[in-house]
Structure formats: C-alpha cells, structure tokens
Design an enzyme around this catalytic site. Structure first.
Site, mmCIF file in Angstrom:
data_model
loop_
_atom_site.group_PDB
_atom_site.id
_atom_site.type_symbol
_atom_site.label_atom_id
_atom_site.label_comp_id
_atom_site.label_asym_id
_atom_site.label_seq_id
_atom_site.Cartn_x
_atom_site.Cartn_y
_atom_site.Cartn_z
ATOM 1 C CE LYS A 28 -3.757 -0.180 2.251
ATOM 2 N NZ LYS A 28 -4.269 -0.687 3.524
ATOM 3 N NE ARG A 99 -6.750 3.865 4.530
ATOM 4 C CZ ARG A 99 -8.034 3.780 4.155
ATOM 5 N NH1 ARG A 99 -8.589 2.634 3.981
ATOM 6 N NH2 ARG A 99 -8.730 4.873 3.965
ATOM 7 N N GLY A 108 -8.092 -7.265 4.283
ATOM 8 C CA GLY A 108 -8.967 -7.349 5.458
ATOM 9 C C GLY A 108 -8.375 -8.063 6.659
ATOM 10 C CG MET A 110 -2.841 -7.093 9.709
ATOM 11 S SD MET A 110 -1.186 -6.645 9.320
ATOM 12 C CE MET A 110 -1.268 -6.409 7.585
ATOM 13 N NE ARG A 372 -5.879 -4.825 -2.594
ATOM 14 C CZ ARG A 372 -6.365 -4.953 -1.363
ATOM 15 N NH1 ARG A 372 -5.565 -4.856 -0.334
ATOM 16 N NH2 ARG A 372 -7.633 -5.164 -1.155
ATOM 17 C CG HIS A 491 -4.424 -46.541 -1.909
ATOM 18 N ND1 HIS A 491 -5.779 -46.536 -2.167
ATOM 19 C CD2 HIS A 491 -3.856 -47.266 -2.896
ATOM 20 C CE1 HIS A 491 -6.011 -47.252 -3.249
ATOM 21 N NE2 HIS A 491 -4.856 -47.711 -3.705
ATOM 22 N NE ARG A 597 2.400 -45.386 -7.837
ATOM 23 C CZ ARG A 597 2.329 -44.050 -7.828
ATOM 24 N NH1 ARG A 597 1.536 -43.422 -8.667
ATOM 25 N NH2 ARG A 597 3.056 -43.355 -6.958
ATOM 26 N NE ARG A 653 6.225 -49.040 -9.404
ATOM 27 C CZ ARG A 653 5.696 -48.316 -8.415
ATOM 28 N NH1 ARG A 653 6.411 -47.338 -7.871
ATOM 29 N NH2 ARG A 653 4.484 -48.549 -8.006
ATOM 30 C CD GLU A 780 10.897 -46.767 -4.995
ATOM 31 O OE1 GLU A 780 9.913 -46.068 -4.727
ATOM 32 O OE2 GLU A 780 10.813 -47.822 -5.639
ATOM 33 C CB SER A 799 12.433 -42.738 -12.274
ATOM 34 O OG SER A 799 11.266 -42.018 -11.982
ATOM 35 N N GLY A 801 11.867 -41.823 -6.857
ATOM 36 C CA GLY A 801 10.572 -42.111 -6.242
ATOM 37 C C GLY A 801 10.551 -41.393 -4.899
ATOM 38 C CB THR A 802 10.334 -37.813 -4.133
ATOM 39 O OG1 THR A 802 9.267 -37.589 -5.049
ATOM 40 C CG2 THR A 802 11.649 -37.420 -4.767
ATOM 41 C CG ASN A 803 5.358 -40.678 -3.451
ATOM 42 O OD1 ASN A 803 5.435 -39.464 -3.417
ATOM 43 N ND2 ASN A 803 4.626 -41.336 -4.331
ATOM 44 C CG ASP A 804 8.553 -45.977 -1.239
ATOM 45 O OD1 ASP A 804 8.107 -46.188 -0.091
ATOM 46 O OD2 ASP A 804 8.080 -46.503 -2.259
ATOM 47 C CB CYS A 866 7.946 -41.057 -11.091
ATOM 48 S SG CYS A 866 8.699 -42.365 -10.125
ATOM 49 C CE1 TYR A 886 10.636 -38.806 -15.770
ATOM 50 C CE2 TYR A 886 12.694 -39.003 -16.992
ATOM 51 C CZ TYR A 886 11.739 -39.551 -16.161
ATOM 52 O OH TYR A 886 11.866 -40.833 -15.695
HETATM 53 C C1 PEP Z 1 7.587 -43.284 -4.963
HETATM 54 O O1 PEP Z 1 7.901 -43.996 -4.025
HETATM 55 O O2 PEP Z 1 7.854 -42.088 -5.050
HETATM 56 C C2 PEP Z 1 6.838 -43.858 -6.083
HETATM 57 C C3 PEP Z 1 6.562 -43.139 -7.146
HETATM 58 O O3 PEP Z 1 6.373 -45.121 -5.934
HETATM 59 P P1 PEP Z 1 5.041 -45.491 -5.112
HETATM 60 O O4 PEP Z 1 4.366 -44.225 -4.747
HETATM 61 O O5 PEP Z 1 4.239 -46.344 -6.016
HETATM 62 O O6 PEP Z 1 5.604 -46.224 -3.957
HETATM 63 MG MG MG Z 2 7.797 -46.148 -4.227
#
Ligand code: PEP
Ligand code: MG
Length: 909
Positions: A28, A99, A108, A110, A372, A491, A597, A653, A780, A799, A801-804, A866, A886
């Site tokens: 502002k 203000r 809105g 503050m 703004r 899941h 998968r 996979r 992973e 690749s 597997g950033t979940n695991d 992935c 990628y």
């Molecule tokens: C992971 O682990 O990142 C992955 C892509 O495999 P999933 O989620 O199937 O375990």
């Molecule tokens: Mg996995």
C-alpha cells in the site's frame, strides 16, 4: 540507529518512496508513493516502514514511539502544510486514517482506523466548517467505535455475545423506534458518542483518549500489533507469507465520502476478477465511508452503466427501477466517473496488471486511496495474462510468469458454484488431497459405489477410514473420496489425484461406523445415501448437495501451455496406469509416461483372481500358470499406453507392492475368495497370515519380489516387449523404458536386468525381430542414492521415487504422518508436509548426490522424478535446479508442472 529512515512522506505529486519499495513500505505504502509520482490525486500522508514493525516486536511500544516521534512529527507537518489543516487544532483540525500494509496484500486481515484526531473540540470545528453537524458527529461516533474496538480491545466478551458498541446502537434504535443508522439524528449520534465513551471507561477503567497524538500512537502500535492477530497469522500460514516481513503503517489525511449526496466511496477493478473479462467494474455508495461498502449493510451500486444493467438483470430488477433506485456512478456523477475511468486505465497501463482500487469522492472531488494488483481466480489469471499479451501490454515471458502454476488447478476440475458454496453447511475439514468439487450420496464400501452408479447412474461419495488397492474400482466409480485417515500421499490421495478425482483425506474428526453405515461428526449424523459434498481444493466437507459446474478450458489455456513449453527446460511426463489416463495426460501435453504402476492394472475384473491364484500357488509351476493368464491382459494394457503416447517414452515399473495387498483381510472377503477359488477357507486364512508383515513398506516388495519370484519379472517383461513390438508392427513408433522398483543395492538391479534382458532376447528370437528398450531403476531407497555411481553401471536411467525416498529418509510413514503432522507444523518443527513439498535439505541433497554420482558413471544418464512432488510447483523448481531431465506427475497436474517448469527456467536468469 540515528541514520535509519523510518518514515516516508507523500503528497501533492511528490513522494520520498516509490512503487519499487514494497519490502520497506508495504504494497500500500509503495503504491501510494508511486501514484503521487505519476500525478494521481492521493490525499497526502506518510508511511512508517515494515522495519519498524520488527523493532516494535523487539523493543516494545514505548521505545518505538520514542524512535519514531521526530520523524512522524515532521511528516505530520508536511500533511498540515499540504492541507492547510492542523493536527490537534481546535479550529481546523486535521483528521487522518491509519492503515496497515504488508509486502504481500492481505485483504482485510489487519486493522484500520479512520477519522483519527476527533475529540470534543474537533467535532465542533468540523461541524462548523462543513455546516453539517450530523456528518461531524457521525464521524466522531465511527471513530470512537473503531478505535475502541481496534486499539482499546472493546470486543465481545464471548462468542455468543454481541459487539458492545453494536449493542448500544441497537438499544438506541429500539428506543427511537428506527431501523437504520441513517435514521439516527445528530442528537442520537451525540448520545452514542457519550455512551460509547462510558462503555470504554466501564470496560477498560480508562478515559477514552482525547489527545490526537495519544490516539495516533495508540493506533500505530495497534496496527503493528494486528500483524500478530489470529486472522493475520492464519492468512500468512495459508499463503506462505513469512512472519518476519512485518507490516508498514500508512497515515493519510482523511477525505470523506460521507459528507453528503455529492460524496461517495467505492472499490473497483480494472478487469473482472472472476472471469478476466476486460471490463471496468466495481461498487460504490453515495454518502458513505469505506467500511460501509465492505460491511454490506446498504446495497452498493455498480460503477458503470453496463455493470449496473448486468447486476439488475441477475437480480431480476426491471430497468426503470434500476435507473431510479440503483443508478451507476456513470449516471449519477458522469464527470467524476470519467476521471475515475481514466485513472483506472492509466494505473493499469502503468502497472501493467489488473488493478484493484479504492477511491473516495469528497464533495465532488475524486481521491484515490489505494491501488494494488488485484486478486483473481485461476480462469481470470489466464485470460488477463493472455489478453494483456495480445494487447502488447506485457511480453511472453511476463505473461507466463503472471500465471501462478498452482492456480491452474482451478481450471482443470469441476468447481463449486460460488453462490452455492457460500450458503453450504461445513461439517468438517480434512486435507485437500485432490482438488475439485464432488457431490453425491454417501457409500461406505467400494462395491456400493459401483452398484450405485450401475443402478442409478449417480456417482457416490466413497467414505472410508482409509482406502486400499482393493477399493480402486469403487474409487473410479465414485464422484469423490473422503477418508478419515491418511496424508497427502496416502493411497486415497495418490490414486485420486491420478484419476483427477476429488478427494479429501485424513478428516480425523469423522467417526465412521461401517456396521451402522453412518458418519458422526461435530454433532451431525450422516447415513448411507445422504448427500454430502467435498471441496478437494480446501478440504471442506459440506452437508447436502452443493451445485457444481464443469471446468472450462478455453483457447487461452492452450496458448499459455504453448508458451510454457517454449520457455521450459524440464520435460513433463505423467504417471498413468491405464490407456484412458495416458490419453488424458497426452491431451494436457505430457511428453511421455514417467511411471506406470503395473499393479494398478491387477484390480480389474478377472485379473485379481489370476493374481490371487499366483499368490496361492504352492510352487513355481503353479505361479507360472496363473501368470500366464495375466500376460495377455497386461500386454493389451501396455499396447494401449504405447499407442496413447505415440512414440513418447513410456516407463513401465515392474510389480512393487507387497503381495498381501492383493488378498482380502476380512472374513467375509476371505470366504468369498475361498468359494471363488474353490479352496478351503483355512488355506486362504493361512496364506493371508503368512503374508502378514510388521513393516510391509520395508518388507517383501519392490525388486525383492522380482528377485524371489523371477517368473513375475519374466511375465511382465514379455508383456511389455510383445506389446511394444505389436504397436511398432502397426506402424507407430514406441519408446520403451522398463523400471525396477525399490533397488538399494546394485546387485538387486543386476539380477533383475539379467532376467529382463534374457526374456527380451527370447521374445526377439521367437519373433525374429528386435526393438530398442532401456532398463533403469527407481531411486527411492537412500542407499541407492548414495551408491548411485554403482547403480548407474547397470541403470540406463534414474527415476526418483520421492514418496518412498521421503519416507525412508525422514523415517516418516507416508500413511501415518497425519497423526503428528499438524502438531509439527504448528510448532514449526516442519515448515511443510514433506510428502507434498520436497524436503530440499534432506531428500533434495540425496537427489543431487545421486545425479552427480550417477552421471559420473554414465555421462548422459537420464534422470527424472515420479513421486508426488513431480507435480508440485516448488519441487518442480528444485528439479530444474538439480538438473533433472523431466518430472512426472498425475495427468491433472501436468499443466501445473509445465507452467512451474517454465517459471523455474525464466526465474533462473
Ligand atoms: C515413490 O515412491 O515415489 C513412487 C513413485 O512409488 P510409489 O508411490 O508407487 O511407492
Ligand atoms: Mg515407491
């Protein structure tokens, strides 16, 4: 310390600051300065910097006042010089507004105080000068009310209580027998001021401050204090605004929109913030102060004739009535309107973005109080950026950067009707696991979702404590999924996002009783068949049916995607398990499949039976018979995937989950399985027991399955290679990548590669033909990342597997994080959910190390991601910096990832 400049003045087309100083002056303050510099009429004033906010929290109120006093007094003299009024004077009292204004706009959130400087002398002087005692006393009453509320803490005692001032007003109105504030006489207003002050004395034990300077310091400190109020803290949390930024305080000479019929106040947008249409629009009220427009007590009127006509049409108000009762500003004050229109145009051309402006007309003279860049919907964001590009106002790169990747989401899924949602009853809130809007009758079991759809054609809301792969078909047939447990990578969340299906997960307040088929939550009971609605973008759950409308992907969306492709370096692939998903991903611009998968293919129709046969088999021969049944089905699916991707790479996979996920765990299911497979129940029970593991996520899964049962890898490889050869024979190009999951040791991969290669050779010799294929691995398991140099001797691609990898690096179960995450976030132990936003310092370092070591062994090693992070904008940015080739994400996140990839590349320079 003495050299620090804490106050910046502006007024009469001059300013000490400018529009680039947002960090110091807040949005502002910076724009008020800039508007002066470009000749827009702005009431004079000054801005106290955001740095003082930090000093306020470090040194306290009194110290900050002493630090500020000389500069603020000087700045106040500047306003006095420009207005010819005097702060605290009995004859020509200067009144000011105070203000807040942070670096990022927090509408809105503050506090604001108007008419500061009012006291028993000032009110008389204002009354005399304006010849309008009612206006003077109304301004005084508003001031005491606002100041009492914001600075003196005159809040309702409890949630059930009313605002103490509103109670006084209501009592007076009841005594006078009037309904509206506007019906109150000057004497009434005088009485209100008196009663308000008495209430302050009663509640706080102090007299209401009459000294304008005392009022000013109180107000300035209250604005700093409001930086830490609950609303502001929550808003910052939701919008990732750091607490360290602080707020600036702008003090400005008051101009009055409530000085009579020739005065007004309003809010306007240079384009439509909901649709992006290039039409000036907004609302105003004659004879009103700013808060009246927002408060909604009186019906605000439209600024333009066109807007007014559209509004009347929507309200079913005939033209004659509209023109008489609700005329536009364009009709009521044509000259002022013309000036306002010119100013909004000037501001938009100058700032090169859609503007949200506040203005006041005091006795026929127009003043701008704020401008703004306006907040807008996802649809408006894309349209405005593409329109401005066509108009030549901005260039391609700016147009791409104007569009916030995460906001594209709103465009891709069905959305709730805004009006409908405003009146909907929220019954609980979970995690916004997969965006969109869903509404339907509640079912508790996957097969009931299927039945509901088959029977009535109506998609249901599948409500589960948590979902498992067995629920897949039901999830597919449901309109949306609601779970009581599970985080953002549970899941339900992962699968729903993959399907582009709305999902709210981890709604922990839900008490789900499968037996009674009811949900109990916050005093509500929802039975099977009752309708609920889910907002997958906010996590809110509503009672009943809330109207939705389909997403509209206009031509501008395509144009934006084209530009994103032009400026990004990272490619974007999709995680897709079925030809249908693959086609959807291709339509959204995916340049390949980064993860199929395969196990998700096992749950349809007869396939689950075949896989169960394999699990029950006593020896390899029995397993091979069962796998033989799966082969043609898998081959058919892979053909569909290769065709949908038309020569783009497809990464398939090999089987990953532990086998126990394919067998029923309840007695009813086990009985059904026994009957279907024609084996004694005892055999099923024994098998299920033998498959049980203490830590299934760290158990017999991933490549450990393929290395203990090589025939599974053989069957899957054969299905992949044969499918690819069939598609190639039909004249389409294919690009095959076979991926081995959960490798931690290069020898695990070597064993799998031997099986893959020998199976492929076998197929080649049977067919007397060959195709190219690559074998790579998921990274992973942390050990795979740190031994990536060895792994890359075998793997032709990585690749992540950033979940695991997140699960194993942080040691947080991806399915149980919901239990402690909210507390960790609240305590600041974690800044984000690491399953949503990549943990750059931990997991990210492992990725960097693996890329570095992997490419040390194999120079051109292709690297991608992935895990779920592949579709999250800040994680995509990290992947760009880490030099990945990628990212791969659910089909519905492909456009988001593409835009985020372009942002990363454009922001790097
Ligand atoms: C992971 O682990 O990142 C992955 C892509 O495999 P999933 O989620 O199937 O375990
Ligand atoms: Mg996995």
């Amino acid at each position: 310390m003495a050299d620090v400049k804490r106050v910046y003045t502006f007024g009469n087309k001059e300013a000490e600051g400018n529009g680039k100083m947002r960090e110091l002056l807040g949005g502002k303050g910076a724009n008020l300065a800039e508007m002066n510099l470009i000749g827009i009429p702005v009431p004079p004033g000054f801005t106290i910097t955001t740095e003082v906010c930090a000093e306020y929290y470090r040194h306290g109120k009194q110290a900050v006042i002493e630090m500020l006093r000389p500069e603020v007094e000087k700045a106040m003299h500047n306003i006095e010089r420009l207005t010819g009024m005097k702060f605290g004077d009995a004859q020509t009292p200067l009144l000011v507004s105070v203000r807040s204004g942070a670096r990022a706009s927090m509408p809105g959130m503050m506090d604001t105080i108007l008419n500061l400087g009012m006291n028993d002398q000032a009110v008389e002087a204002v009354s005399k000068r304006t010849g309008n005692p009612r206006f003077a006393w109304d301004s005084y009453r508003r001031f005491v009310q606002m100041y009492g509320d914001v600075v003196l803490g005159m809040k309702p005692v409890s949630k059930e209580d009313h605002d103490p001032f509103e109670e006084i007003i209501d009592a007076l109105k009841a005594r006078r027998g009037v309904k509206n504030d506007t019906d109150l006489t000057t004497d009434d207003l005088k009485e209100l001021v008196r009663s308000f002050k008495e209430a302050v004395k009663r509640q706080t034990g102090e007299d209401f401050p009459a000294c304008p300077w005392e009022q000013l310091w109180g107000a300035v400190c209250a604005v700093f204090g409001s930086w830490m109020n609950e609303r502001a803290i929550l808003y910052r949390k939701l919008n990732n605004i750091p607490a360290e930024w602080g707020t600036a305080v702008s003090v400005q000479a008051m101009v009055f929109g409530n000085m009579g019929e020739n005065s007004a106040t309003g809010v306007a947008f240079s384009r439509d913030a909901a649709t992006g249409e290039n039409i000036f629009n907004g609302e105003y009220l004659i004879n009103a102060q700013g808060e009246d427009v927002v408060a909604g007590i009186r019906t605000p009127q439209q600024i333009t004739i066109e807007g007014s006509k559209r509004w009347a049409k929507a309200q079913n108000i005939p033209e004659a009535e509209r023109a008489a009762k609700y005329p536009s500003l364009e009709e009521v004050m044509p000259a002022v309107y013309k000036e306002l229109d010119e100013i909004q145009h000037h501001l938009e051309q100058y700032f090169k973005d859609m503007q949200d402006i506040e203005f006041t007309i005091q006795d026929g003279k127009l003043w701008m109080l704020q401008c703004r860049n306006g907040k807008r919907t996802g649809a408006a964001m894309v349209k405005i950026a593409m329109d401005m590009l066509r108009e030549g106002l901005i260039d391609e790169k700016t147009a791409v950067l104007r569009c916030e990747p995460a906001k594209l989401d709103e465009l891709l899924h069905p959305v709730f009707d805004k009006k409908a949602i405003a009146s909907a009853q929220v019954i609980t809130k979970g995690l916004p696991a997969s965006p969109g809007a869903a509404t339907g009758p509640v079912v508790f079991f996957a097969e009931d979702a299927e039945k509901e759809l088959a029977r009535t054609g109506q998609k249901a809301i599948l409500v589960r404590i948590e979902t498992s792969p067995e629920d897949l078909k039901g999830m597919l047939d449901a309109a949306g999924i609601l779970t009581a447990r599970g985080g953002m990578t549970s899941h339900a969340a992962v699968v729903a996002r993959g399907m582009g299906k709305c999902c709210v997960s981890g709604a922990g307040e839900l008490e789900i009783d499968y037996k009674a088929r009811t949900i109990k939550v916050n005093g509500f009971t929802v039975k099977e068949g009752d309708w609920i609605s889910l907002n997958g973008s906010t996590g809110e759950v509503y009672l009943g049916q809330v109207a939705t409308k389909a997403a509209d992907l206009s031509g501008d969306f395509g144009k934006l995607m084209e530009l994103a492709g032009k400026y990004s370096v990272l490619k974007v692939r999709a995680n897709a398990d079925t030809p249908k998903d693959a086609r959807q991903a291709f339509e959204f611009g995916a340049e390949g499949i980064g993860l199929c998968r395969t196990e998700h293919m096992f749950f349809e129709g007869d396939r689950i039976k075949a896989i169960r046969e394999m699990i029950l088999a006593d020896d390899e021969a029995g397993r091979r018979v069962a796998l033989g049944k799966l082969l043609p089905m898998q081959r058919g699916d892979f053909e569909g995937l290769f065709k949908a991707m038309n020569g783009f790479p497809v990464t398939v996979r090999l089987l990953d989950p532990p086998l126990h996920e394919f067998v029923p765990h309840d007695e009813k299911g086990q009985r059904e399985m026994a009957a279907e497979m024609n084996v004694p129940l005892q055999k099923i029970v024994a098998k299920v027991e033998s498959l049980a593991e203490f830590n299934p996520m760290l158990g017999h899964r991933g490549c450990r399955l393929g290395n203990t049962y090589p025939e599974i890898t053989e069957m899957q490889t054969r299905a992949i290679i044969e499918a690819a050869m069939n598609v190639k024979a039909s004249g389409m190009p294919v690009h095959v990548e076979i991926m081995v999951p959960l490798v931690g040791n290069h020898k695990e991969l070597r064993y799998q590669k031997q099986i893959i290669d020998s199976t492929a050779e076998q197929v080649f010799s049977e067919r007397n033909d060959k195709i190219e294929y690559m074998v790579g691995t998921m990274i992973e398991v942390p050990r795979a990342a740190v031994t990536a140099n060895q792994i890359a001797e075998v793997a032709e691609f990585f690749s992540f597997g950033t979940n695991d990898l997140t699960q194993m690096t942080l040691g947080f179960s991806r399915d149980d994080i919901g239990k402690f995450l909210p507390i960790y976030l609240e305590k600041g132990i974690l800044k984000n959910d690491p399953f949503q936003i990549l943990d750059r310092n931990g997991v990210g370092q492992l990725i960097r190390e693996a890329v570095f070591k992997g490419r040390g062994t194999r120079e051109n090693l292709k690297c991608g991601i992935c895990g779920e992070h592949g579709g999250e904008p800040s994680s995509v940015e990290f992947c760009h910096y880490a030099g990945l080739n990628y990212v791969s994400c659910s089909p519905f996140r492909v456009p988001i990832a593409r835009l985020a990839a372009a942002h990363a590349a454009l922001n790097q320079k």
